[in-house]
Design a protein around this motif. Structure first.
Motif: not given
Length: 418
Positions: A199-228
């Protein structure tokens, strides 16, 4: 399948075989591949989408001559985890883009100069421990996901963890034929079933999700420190890629390093990683699980690989399915991670064994020793705003030592001969 003839890379496969063989390839990569987005805390739908797109691009770039499925790369977990905790996931995406871009440049260098220089920068005595550190450094994360580091361990989480880990461990040595290829997926299913019972599985998000949906795309941000922080992983994934191509060449009976050429496969792999960072997915790599499928079935057709890629894209567009995957609880991921992280560590040791590294040589002994201690000691080095720690710092230290040892040997200053 053992009684059937070999189906070579360029051959067509009848539809009645194409569908199940493609599903098998998708299942083979599924368990390990979706684990990476879970660790990063993102929806696996975008990863399934990019794995499919990346695989199709890889087939196109290699002119349909190199059968390989591109799944989520584990090599980025440790440095990307540091970047995510300090800067956020968007900056990790920027690091993925940078690594992919530099990898494409590296492919051009390989086309012009070959691959001998890689053994100078990171010889097997250095590459082995660096790869091992990818898994060993993340062992605490596996325990945390499983809930084993909490002051009071939840018995329900412990049961789910033990069921998952037990299925993965014993399945990997007991399962046969098709099931021997997908012990990770079976372990996820067994752990998920135990989680439902507890009993440790939560189906709340499954019930609210549409049958078909595009993936959740996101854009990158750039930092020299992170890149290195992430960039040194390039040498690790390059060596991993070369190893996969060598193994695949032996399986299919063709020298893929010459035709279509290492430069093409390396470019396809890194171009997919760069594109992944641009749309919000995780880096990709040629997958050993799918190489194992080809070895077992003796079916090397790129059409089967392409079919698996298309199926992966279709799965990513089913919103209910993506939401259902997201409900897999932490103890299940922790149980799988216990085995997979250990296998990554073991694969680093395997590099040392397969390369027959001579530890009678003081150079090899010192190189491996320093890399292991640097990666596991917890020390960090700050250069300006850039912080190097763990596997990344160990990789940099190994590169510097390897270059110094190479120069000393060229000038005949080492004591190996004596």
């Amino acid at each position: 399948m053992e009684s059937q003839r070999i189906i070579q890379v360029e051959e067509k496969v009848p539809l009645k075989l194409l569908v199940p063989l493609s599903i098998q390839h998708m299942f083979a990569m599924f368990g390990a591949s979706i684990l990476v987005p879970f660790i990063f805390g993102i929806n696996p739908a975008v990863v399934l989408f990019m794995n499919g797109i990346g695989t199709l691009l890889f087939i196109l770039i290699t002119k349909g001559k190199a059968p390989a499925y591109l799944g989520s790369s584990f090599a980025f977990l440790a440095p990307a985890g540091v970047v995510i905790s300090n800067f956020g996931y968007a900056y990790a995406l920027g690091g993925f883009v940078a690594v992919g871009f530099c990898g494409c440049i590296l492919a051009l260098v390989v086309y012009r100069f070959g691959t001998g220089w890689i053994d100078i920068v990171l010889p097997p005595a250095a590459m082995g421990p660096v790869v091992a550190l990818i898994g060993l450094e993340l062992s605490g994360t596996a325990a945390s996901n499983a809930g084993l580091l909490e002051e009071v361990i939840d018995p329900k989480k412990l049961i789910v963890f033990m069921v998952t880990l037990g299925t993965a461990v014993f399945g990997s040595i007991l399962f046969r034929k098709f099931f021997s290829v997908i012990p990770i997926l079976i372990a996820v299913m067994a752990g998920y079933g135990a989680a439902l019972i507890c009993g440790i599985v939560d189906f709340t998000e499954v019930e609210a999700a549409p049958l078909l949906a595009l993936p959740n795309f996101s854009a990158p941000k750039f930092s020299l420190e992170a890149i290195l922080m992430i960039l040194p992983v390039l040498l690790v994934i390059t060596s991993e890629h070369i190893g996969h191509q060598v193994v695949t060449s032996k399986i299919v009976g063709r020298d893929l390093l010459k035709d279509p050429g290492l430069h093409r496969s390396l470019f396809g792999d890194n171009f997919s990683t760069m594109l992944s960072g641009l749309i919000g997915s995780v880096p990709t790599t040629t997958y050993g699980e799918n190489i194992g499928v080809m070895a077992i079935t003796r079916v090397y057709s790129v059409r089967v690989i392409g079919g698996a890629a298309i199926l992966s894209i279709i799965c990513s567009l089913i919103g209910k399915l993506s939401a259902l995957i997201s409900t897999i609880p932490g103890p299940v991921i922790g149980g799988i991670s216990f085995l997979l992280y250990g296998m990554i560590g073991t694969s680093g040791l395997r590099i040392l064994v397969d390369s027959k590294v001579d530890y009678g040589s003081s150079r090899n002994l010192a190189l491996t020793s320093v890399i292991f201690v640097t990666g596991l000691s917890g020390i960090s080095v700050k250069i300006g705003n850039i912080q190097l720690t763990g596997m990344v710092l160990a990789c940099v230290a190994g590169m510097i030592l390897s270059l110094l040892f190479y120069l000393l040997e060229r000038f005949h200053l080492t004591n190996d001969q004596t």
